[in-house]
Design a protein around this motif. Structure first.
Motif, PDB file in Angstrom:
ATOM      1  N   LYS A 389       0.639  -1.096  -0.190  1.00  0.00           N
ATOM      2  CA  LYS A 389       0.011  -0.186  -0.098  1.00  0.00           C
ATOM      3  C   LYS A 389       0.834   1.173   0.033  1.00  0.00           C
ATOM      4  O   LYS A 389       0.294   2.370  -0.141  1.00  0.00           O
ATOM      5  N   SER A 470      -2.993   0.482  -5.868  1.00  0.00           N
ATOM      6  CA  SER A 470      -3.949   1.125  -4.905  1.00  0.00           C
ATOM      7  C   SER A 470      -2.927   1.253  -3.669  1.00  0.00           C
ATOM      8  O   SER A 470      -3.202   0.788  -2.752  1.00  0.00           O
ATOM      9  N   ASP A 472      -1.851   3.758  -0.777  1.00  0.00           N
ATOM     10  CA  ASP A 472      -2.280   4.785   0.319  1.00  0.00           C
ATOM     11  C   ASP A 472      -1.258   5.980   0.344  1.00  0.00           C
ATOM     12  O   ASP A 472      -1.596   7.064   0.654  1.00  0.00           O
TER      13      ASP A 472
END
Length: 503
Positions: A389, A470, A472
Motif C-alpha cells: 500500500k 492502490s 495509500d
C-alpha cells in the motif's frame, strides 16, 4: 524458399533460394543493362553480389528469339541469380510498352529468369486516388494473367505492390497478390517518393505493406542511396535494386556513408576501397570521362555493399535501432521518418526484436523512448500489480539491476512495507522485482537535462502503473526530471486522499 536466420526491429538476415543458388538478404541488387553494361557482371559477382537485376523488356526488344535460346544468364554473362524487370520502369517513364503482359510473362519464363516480375502499371507518386486505384486494378489483372500463363515453375515470381502514398491501395494490392500465391513481394513506385525526400511517406508505405503481409520477403524498387538503405532495412525490406552506382558516377557524384558529394568539391578521398586506394584525388578527377565514370561507379558499389554489410552486422549485434537512428541524423527528412516509429502503425517493428540481448541498449534522447525494447518493458511494468500500500520511487542509477544497489537496500530497510521502484525517462517505473529483466537490467542512459513534455511515454506508463495499483502513500525521491511530472496531482487523480512526500 525464404529462411530467416537473425532479426532485430523488422530487419532480418535471411536466405532466399532461387534456381541459380541462394541469396543472402538484406541484399543490394545492382542493375545490369542487358545490351551495354559498362561494369561487367563478372566483376559484380567477384565483389560479392550474388543477385543482379536486368530489364527483360529491353532484352525482348533487342534479342528476341536469341534470348530464348541462350537464356538471360548467358545474355548478360552472369552465373548467379538474375532478377528481371518486365518493363514496369519503361511504363513509369513513358506511359506504356509495346508488349502484352502474357507475352512478357512467357518470355521471362523462356529466358529462365530466377526472379521474374510481371508487367505492372506503376502508380508513381502524386497520382490522384482514382487513377492510382485504376493502375492497381490493371497491375493485379496482369499479375493474375501472368500466373495463368507460366503455370508450374521453379522461378520466384514477384508480386509488384502498387498504390504509393495511397496506403489503403498498398494494403489492398499486397493482400490480393498474397492470395494469388506470389512468393516474393516488391513495393513499387518508391523512386519518386525518395527523389522528393518524402521518407516519412516511404516509411508509411512499407509499414502498411508489413501490416498486411508481415512474413514474406519484400523487395524495394529503386533504393540505391546509402542513407536510404538502413531505414528500409530497419523497416523490414529484404532486397533493393538500383542503377544509382552508375547514374551517380556519370554525374561525377561520389557516394559516402553519410551522403554523396561532387567529385569536384572533394578535398580528399575519404575512403579506403580498392579504387580510392589506387588513385590520388587529382588523378581520379583527371581520368578520361569514360574511365572516370567506371572507377567512380566501382567505388559507389563498394559503398553500397559496405552499407548493407554494416546493417547486417548491426542486426547480428542487436544494434539496428542505434544504427538506423545514427544514419537518419544525416538528413532532417530521414529523422521525420524515424520519429514516426513511436506510432501504432509501426508496432510491427517489435515483433522480431529479440526479448533479450547480450549487449546493453543505449538511450540518448527522446526518440529512443520508442525503441521496441523500451515500449515492451513499459507495457510490462504498467501491468505490474503490487500487494503493498506504500510506494517509494527512486531515480535509476547506472548500476543494474536496481535491487542490487546501495540505494535500494537503504530504502528497503527504511520502508520495509513499501513497494520500491526506480524510474527512468525511457523505461518508466521499474519495480524492484522486475529490475533484472532486460532492458532494465542492461541499459546505459546519457546524463542530459530532460523535459518531461518530451517523454509522453513516461507519463503514460506512470499513470497506468498508478491506476493499476492502490497505494495509500507515495514517497518519491524526485530528481529534476520527476519534479516536472506534477506527481502530487497525478496520484490524487487516482487516490484523492493520499499525500506525496518528497525526500
Amino acid at each position: 524458399m525464404f529462411e530467416v536466420r537473425y532479426t532485430d526491429l523488422a530487419a532480418r538476415i535471411g536466405r532466399l533460394e532461387t534456381p541459380h543458388g541462394s541469396v543472402e538478404t538484406p541484399a543490394f541488387v545492382p542493375v545490369v543493362h542487358p545490351v551495354r553494361q559498362t561494369i561487367s557482371p563478372q566483376f559484380l559477382k567477384k565483389m560479392g553480389f550474388d543477385l543482379v537485376i536486368t530489364n527483360a523488356y529491353i532484352t525482348f526488344r533487342h534479342y528476341g528469339d536469341e534470348a530464348r535460346k541462350r537464356g538471360i544468364h548467358d545474355i548478360i554473362g552472369f552465373d548467379g541469380s538474375v532478377m528481371t524487370d518486365s518493363g514496369g520502369y519503361q511504363v513509369l517513364e513513358y506511359g506504356s510498352v509495346e508488349v502484352e503482359p502474357a507475352v512478357m510473362a512467357q518470355f521471362e519464363k523462356d529466358i529462365k529468369s530466377d526472379i521474374p516480375i510481371p508487367l505492372d502499371k506503376p502508380t508513381g507518386y502524386g497520382l490522384p486516388y482514382e487513377k492510382a486505384s485504376e493502375y492497381v486494378r490493371i497491375t493485379l489483372e496482369n499479375c493474375k494473367k501472368t500466373l495463368e500463363v507460366v503455370g508450374e515453375t521453379d522461378a520466384v515470381w514477384v508480386g509488384p505492390v502498387q498504390g504509393a502514398e495511397h496506403y489503403d491501395l498498398v494494403e489492398h494490392s499486397a493482400r490480393a497478390l498474397d492470395a494469388m500465391g506470389y512468393q516474393l513481394m516488391a513495393l513499387g513506385s518508391p523512386v519518386e517518393v525518395m527523389e522528393a525526400y518524402e521518407f516519412a511517406t516511404l516509411a508509411r508505405m512499407i509499414a502498411r505493406y508489413k501490416k498486411a503481409i508481415p512474413a514474406k520477403p519484400i523487395h524495394l524498387f529503386g533504393a540505391g542511396h546509402p542513407l536510404t538503405i538502413p531505414l528500409a532495412i530497419a523497416l523490414g525490406c529484404d532486397m533493393f535494386d538500383s542503377a544509382s552506382y552508375m547514374l551517380y558516377a556519370k554525374d561525377d557524384r561520389y557516394m559516402q556513408p553519410q551522403g554523396t558529394a561532387r567529385l569536384a568539391d572533394l578535398a580528399y578521398l575519404p575512403c579506403q576501397c580498392p579504387v580510392c586506394s589506387s588513385y590520388k584525388l587529382d588523378e581520379l578527377r583527371s581520368l578520361p570521362k569514360d574511365q572516370k565514370t567506371i572507377e567512380v561507379a566501382k567505388h559507389n558499389l563498394h559503398v553500397l555493399k559496405a552499407e548493407v554489410d554494416t546493417c547486417k552486422q548491426a542486426i547480428m549485434d542487436g544494434r539496428m535501432w542505434e544504427y538506423a537512428v545514427q544514419k537518419a541524423r544525416a538528413h532532417p527528412k530521414l529523422m521525420e521518418a524515424v520519429q514516426l516509429f513511436g506510432g501504432s502503425e509501426f508496432e510491427f517493428m517489435a515483433d522480431n526484436t529479440p526479448a533479450f540481448k547480450e549487449k546493453a541498449i543505449f538511450f540518448f534522447d527522446p526518440v529512443d523512448q520508442h525503441r521496441p525494447e523500451a515500449r515492451r518493458f513499459r507495457q510490462m511494468a504498467s501491468a505490474f500489480k503490487s500487494a503493498k500500500k506504500k510506494l517509494v520511487l527512486f531515480p535509476e542509477g547506472e548500476v543494474h539491476p536496481f535491487y542490487s544497489t546501495r540505494g535500494f537496500k537503504e530504502l528497503a530497510k527504511k520502508f520495509p512495507d513499501a513497494q520500491v521502484a526506480a524510474y527512468n525517462p525511457f523505461l518508466g517505473v521499474i519495480p524492484a522485482e522486475i529490475s533484472d529483466v532486460f532492458p532494465a537490467s542492461h541499459n546505459l542512459t546519457s546524463r542530459l537535462a530532460r523535459k518531461i513534455d518530451d517523454y509522453p511515454s513516461f507519463t503514460e506508463s506512470l499513470d497506468a502503473f498508478l491506476a493499476n495499483n492502490s497505494f495509500d502513500e507515495v514517497i518519491v525521491v524526485a530528481d529534476d526530471f520527476m519534479k516536472q511530472a506534477k506527481l502530487k496531482a497525478r496520484v490524487e487523480d487516482y487516490h484523492s486522499d493520499h499525500v506525496i512526500d518528497r525526500l
